[in-house]
Design an enzyme around this catalytic site. Structure first.
Site, mmCIF file in Angstrom:
data_model
loop_
_atom_site.group_PDB
_atom_site.id
_atom_site.type_symbol
_atom_site.label_atom_id
_atom_site.label_comp_id
_atom_site.label_asym_id
_atom_site.label_seq_id
_atom_site.Cartn_x
_atom_site.Cartn_y
_atom_site.Cartn_z
ATOM 1 N N ASP A 157 35.763 40.267 25.886
ATOM 2 C CA ASP A 157 34.750 39.296 26.203
ATOM 3 C C ASP A 157 34.409 38.514 24.678
ATOM 4 O OD1 ASP A 157 34.600 40.497 28.527
ATOM 5 O OD2 ASP A 157 33.032 41.904 27.963
ATOM 6 N N ARG B 8 50.429 52.217 29.826
ATOM 7 C CA ARG B 8 49.637 50.830 30.134
ATOM 8 C C ARG B 8 50.829 49.846 29.933
ATOM 9 N NH1 ARG B 8 44.290 49.359 29.715
ATOM 10 N NH2 ARG B 8 43.420 51.334 29.435
ATOM 11 N N HIS C 25 32.831 36.205 32.856
ATOM 12 C CA HIS C 25 31.947 37.283 32.407
ATOM 13 C C HIS C 25 30.526 36.888 32.901
ATOM 14 C CE1 HIS C 25 30.890 40.915 29.971
ATOM 15 N NE2 HIS C 25 29.910 40.160 29.621
#
Ligand code: GAR
Length: 197
Positions: free
Chosen positions: A149, A69, A113
């Site tokens: 989020d 990553r 979102h």
């Protein structure tokens, strides 16, 4: 922020309809940002072709080509830095970013979102809205922070859940609202009117 138009990099993983809404808005002469680059982590993302047709530079940074990553994000950072990007917009970008990457863009990275945060974080928000029986759903543009989020909210638009709604109908109603608030939120950030995130 300075008066020059901010250079925006849009990160996508798929369809790219929010990206297209940002490209469209940025065509206006008085819009304070330009979409300088679209990056997808998936080579087959439909949004890449949409962007290219609009004359926007595109790049693929395929997460599968990297061993870790960190390596993936190092390349992502390089590509953004080389393009002199000021603001990053996540638009249906379906990779979780590490805290260190997020911190480097703090106050300069936005996400859209499909729910009225802090309700319904995570995936499958429309199905979950229908399952829980809420009458009000919607969408949120927020600054990105390490917790998923969760960052400071820039704009939201409520969308009613109607009698007989299917997941598809509700998703389409929310998506239309997303296409309104994402360009409006990016304008606020580019003009320095949205706080620092
Ligand atoms: C949008 O509905 C966006 O809010 C959502 O994915 C869709 C992408 O559509 N994002 C997330 O769920 C992020 N967790 P698009 O590619 O057409 O913009």
């Amino acid at each position: 922020m300075s008066e020059a138009r901010k250079r925006v990099g849009v990160l996508i993983s798929g369809r790219g309809s929010n990206m297209a809404a940002l490209i469209e808005a940025a065509r206006a002469a008085d819009y304070p940002a330009e979409i300088a680059l679209v990056i997808s982590n998936r080579p087959d993302a439909a949004g890449l072709e949409t962007a290219a047709k609009q004359g926007i530079a595109t790049r693929v940074v395929d997460h599968k080509q990297f061993e870790s990553r960190n390596d993936f994000e190092a390349e992502l950072y390089e590509v953004l830095a080389r393009a002199r990007i000021d603001i990053v917009c996540l638009a249906g970008f379906m990779r979780v970013l590490t805290p260190s990457f997020v911190e480097r863009w703090r106050g300069r990275m936005l996400n859209i979102h499909p729910s009225l945060l802090p309700a319904l974080k995570g995936l499958n928000t429309h199905a979950r809205a229908l399952a829980t029986g809420v009458k009000m759903h919607g969408c949120t543009v927020h600054f990105v922070v390490p917790e998923l989020d969760s960052g400071p909210i820039i704009l939201q638009e409520p969308v009613p859940v109607l009698e007989g709604d299917s997941e598809e109908k509700l998703a389409a109603r929310v998506l239309a609202a997303e296409h309104r608030i994402y360009p409006a939120a990016l304008r606020l950030v580019a003009e320095g009117k949205a706080g620092r995130g």
